[in-house]
Design an enzyme around this catalytic site. Structure first.
Site, PDB file in Angstrom:
ATOM      1  N   SER A  77       0.816  -1.217   0.000  1.00 34.24           N
ATOM      2  CA  SER A  77       0.000   0.000   0.000  1.00 34.24           C
ATOM      3  C   SER A  77       0.846   1.261   0.000  1.00 34.24           C
ATOM      4  O   SER A  77       0.469   2.280   0.573  1.00 34.24           O
ATOM      5  CB  SER A  77      -0.961   0.001   1.195  1.00 34.24           C
ATOM      6  OG  SER A  77      -0.264   0.015   2.426  1.00 34.24           O
TER       7      SER A  77
ATOM      8  N   LEU B 198       2.914   4.013  -2.729  1.00 32.74           N
ATOM      9  CA  LEU B 198       2.392   4.807  -3.836  1.00 32.74           C
ATOM     10  C   LEU B 198       1.992   3.946  -5.027  1.00 32.74           C
ATOM     11  O   LEU B 198       0.904   4.119  -5.597  1.00 32.74           O
ATOM     12  CB  LEU B 198       3.438   5.848  -4.255  1.00 32.74           C
ATOM     13  CG  LEU B 198       3.066   6.774  -5.407  1.00 32.74           C
ATOM     14  CD1 LEU B 198       1.741   7.470  -5.162  1.00 32.74           C
ATOM     15  CD2 LEU B 198       4.177   7.800  -5.620  1.00 32.74           C
ATOM     16  N   ALA B 199       2.837   2.998  -5.434  1.00 29.46           N
ATOM     17  CA  ALA B 199       2.526   2.164  -6.597  1.00 29.46           C
ATOM     18  C   ALA B 199       1.265   1.338  -6.370  1.00 29.46           C
ATOM     19  O   ALA B 199       0.406   1.230  -7.254  1.00 29.46           O
ATOM     20  CB  ALA B 199       3.705   1.255  -6.923  1.00 29.46           C
TER      21      ALA B 199
ATOM     22  N   ALA C  38       8.935   9.538   1.998  1.00 28.42           N
ATOM     23  CA  ALA C  38       9.671  10.318   1.001  1.00 28.42           C
ATOM     24  C   ALA C  38       9.584  11.804   1.342  1.00 28.42           C
ATOM     25  O   ALA C  38       8.505  12.338   1.568  1.00 28.42           O
ATOM     26  CB  ALA C  38       9.099  10.060  -0.391  1.00 28.42           C
ATOM     27  N   GLN C  39      10.729  12.462   1.358  1.00 28.96           N
ATOM     28  CA  GLN C  39      10.767  13.873   1.718  1.00 28.96           C
ATOM     29  C   GLN C  39      10.860  14.783   0.500  1.00 28.96           C
ATOM     30  O   GLN C  39      10.289  15.861   0.474  1.00 28.96           O
ATOM     31  CB  GLN C  39      11.964  14.146   2.642  1.00 28.96           C
ATOM     32  CG  GLN C  39      11.856  13.478   3.993  1.00 28.96           C
ATOM     33  CD  GLN C  39      13.110  13.690   4.842  1.00 28.96           C
ATOM     34  OE1 GLN C  39      14.112  14.219   4.364  1.00 28.96           O
ATOM     35  NE2 GLN C  39      13.064  13.261   6.083  1.00 28.96           N
TER      36      GLN C  39
ATOM     37  N   GLY D 136      10.130  14.617  -3.142  1.00 33.22           N
ATOM     38  CA  GLY D 136       8.980  14.851  -3.998  1.00 33.22           C
ATOM     39  C   GLY D 136       9.073  14.030  -5.264  1.00 33.22           C
ATOM     40  O   GLY D 136       9.666  12.950  -5.272  1.00 33.22           O
TER      41      GLY D 136
ATOM     42  N   ARG E 195      24.219  10.439  -5.959  1.00 30.13           N
ATOM     43  CA  ARG E 195      24.178   9.869  -4.613  1.00 30.13           C
ATOM     44  C   ARG E 195      25.307   8.880  -4.354  1.00 30.13           C
ATOM     45  O   ARG E 195      25.864   8.835  -3.263  1.00 30.13           O
ATOM     46  CB  ARG E 195      22.827   9.182  -4.383  1.00 30.13           C
ATOM     47  CG  ARG E 195      21.708  10.147  -4.096  1.00 30.13           C
ATOM     48  CD  ARG E 195      20.399   9.443  -3.875  1.00 30.13           C
ATOM     49  NE  ARG E 195      19.385  10.389  -3.421  1.00 30.13           N
ATOM     50  CZ  ARG E 195      18.119  10.070  -3.237  1.00 30.13           C
ATOM     51  NH1 ARG E 195      17.698   8.846  -3.469  1.00 30.13           N
ATOM     52  NH2 ARG E 195      17.257  10.981  -2.820  1.00 30.13           N
TER      53      ARG E 195
END
Length: 512
Positions: A17, A19-20, A50-51, A53, A278
């Protein structure tokens, strides 16, 4: 013995559950579907944490071609360029989909969209909600939509344990919780089970996310891809908590700098500096820590008193561990954050197994290559969750249930985490990977609580062992250079087990 629940027979089953999964359920509607989640709807998901966006080209000086170029550069030669382009071209549609479901993105003082800048992006293209509350706000809005949709049946508190197969096609899903075991007959399953960060001691993911979807798909015979590529977020809040809180890249996008305990800005001479990809930043920080140093993110000059309004969530997280980011540098360290690898899928989210779709972090679509570009994950989740859902609605060939196995034991990562953390971290070496393979194989074949986590860890170890170069998030101290040519690798669990046994036999021969 598991109880067969026929009342939902042949409805699409969505596992997860985040986002996807939420987007998929809403897209399948009004066709009835079942959404299964081991905790409360939307809780314990990386999406909710998630910070940053979602990345989308909206400014006058930006376009999808620039976004694609940044994505391919970050992916370090391993992106599927066609797949990446197709996803990025749907970014604007994904943005409108989220707006349709009631998500209001932040605006600046002039009423224009506030676009953030993150590492390795050449333009400001990150749309966000509530400053650094994007994931929470998006998941809360979509969760409300799901709960208000009568076509979606939500089963909370049930963990997917086994994909049921008959004649090499999907026929159902075995679920369990501490008090019950049930089987949902279905020829259509969508895995949106998230990442593998729970295999590591230092992670920004929900600690129970160890790659359960990958383990189930691997047992069923699915093809896996790019499993060696684990992205370590460079700047997790360094403390004794687990999971570690994320200090978003957006803080560096606003001008914060990285310093060591001597106050030296050690990224200053590296191309891209604090906004390098990253993997580069994580490896540089890891090197500082390995030599016995400490690393801090210093936003005092760049943001000062504005820090608390621009980043309220991070401010609160810092305050919990006694750090005031307005007046103090923030201690940071790399932590397992995102898995570029996963279950290989095509453009519609189909796996190699008929009846099994995958979306979100559990999938390997080719978008991310060897290293994910920041904020492309939410984009991929929306686009691929939507595509997979649409494809699922065009397929419905019921298959009778095959043999129902004994319910596997509840997975436990306790014995696996030390192996993975010590041997498959930011910097890797053949000797460490050999130790990991030898230690993990008995767990994989033992069919105990550690078996499923060990499967995912062994997949990472074998894929990593076979890639004799440093590329993207896969950094080897014994092979520090990149090959001139390279390719993505696809294997099944059967392939990996054969290689693991072969490597162990070879080591024994050398020792004798």
């Amino acid at each position: 013995m598991a109880k067969i629940v026929d009342c939902f027979a042949d409805r699409p089953i969505i596992v997860g559950s985040g986002l996807a999964g939420l987007i998929a359920a809403l897209t399948i509607s009004p066709e009835p579907s079942v959404l299964v989640t081991r905790s409360a709807l939307g809780a314990e998901t990386s999406s909710a944490w998630a910070q940053g966006g979602m990345s989308v080209s909206l400014s006058p000086d930006d376009n999808p071609s620039l976004h694609l170029a940044d994505t391919l550069a970050a992916g370090d030669g391993l992106c599927d360029a066609v797949a990446a382009e197709s996803i990025i071209l749907e970014a604007l549609d994904a943005f409108h989909v989220l707006q349709h479901f009631g998500i209001h993105f932040d605006q600046d003082s002039n009423g224009h969209l506030a676009l953030g800048l993150e590492a390795a992006h050449s333009r400001r293209r990150i749309v966000h909600v509530g400053g650094d509350r994007s994931g929470t706000a998006i998941v809360q809005a979509l969760t409300a939509c799901v709960l208000n949709d009568p076509s979606i049946t939500v089963l909370e508190g049930l963990e997917a344990r086994h994909i049921l197969m008959a004649d090499n096609v999907v026929c159902g899903l075995l679920l369990a919780n501490p008090t019950s075991e049930i089987v949902l007959p279905s020829s259509r399953i969508l895995l949106a089970t998230g990442g593998i960060g729970g295999l590591y001691d230092a992670t920004t993911n929900p600690v129970n996310n160890f790659g359960q979807g990958i383990a189930m798909a691997a047992r069923a015979g699915a093809v896996l891809a790019d499993m060696e590529f684990v992205q370590f977020h460079p700047t997790a809040l360094h403390c004794h908590n687990r999971p570690l809180a994320l200090v978003s890249e957006a803080v560096r996008g606003e001008g914060a700098v990285l310093i060591n305990e001597r106050g030296e800005r050690f990224m200053a001479d590296i191309p891209g500096a604090e906004l390098a990809a990253r993997n580069i930043v994580a490896q540089a920080i890891s090197a500082e820590i390995t030599r016995g140093g400490q690393v801090f993110l210093d936003a005092r000059q760049a943001l000062g008193a504005r820090f608390s309004t621009r980043f309220p969530t991070i401010t609160a997280l810092c305050h919990k561990v006694g750090i005031d980011p307005v007046h103090m540098p923030i201690p940071v360290c790399p932590a397992a954050h995102y898995h570029m690898g996963g279950i290989a899928t095509d453009r519609q989210g189909r796996s190699s197994i008929p009846g099994l779709w995958v979306a979100g972090e559990a999938a390997s679509t080719g978008l991310h290559g060897a290293n994910r570009l920041a904020s492309n994950s939410l984009l991929e989740a929306v686009v691929m969750g939507t595509r997979a859902a649409r494809d699922i609605t065009s397929h419905n060939t019921p298959h009778p249930l095959g043999t129902i196995p004994i319910t596997p034991k509840k997975p436990d990562t306790t014995l696996i985490r030390p192996i993975v953390s010590q041997c498959l971290g930011v910097l890797r070496h053949a000797a460490d990977m050999h130790r990991a393979i030898a230690a993990l194989l008995p767990f994989v074949e033992g069919e105990e609580e550690s078996s499923d986590p060990a499967i995912v860890a062994l997949l990472i170890a074998i894929f990593a062992h076979l890639r004799t170069e440093s590329r993207g998030a896969h950094a080897r101290t014994d092979f520090p250079l990149k090959h001139d040519t390279t390719q993505r690798r696809n294997m099944t669990l059967e392939d990996v087990l054969e290689i693991a046994h072969s490597r162990i036999a070879q080591r024994k021969e050398k020792i004798s």
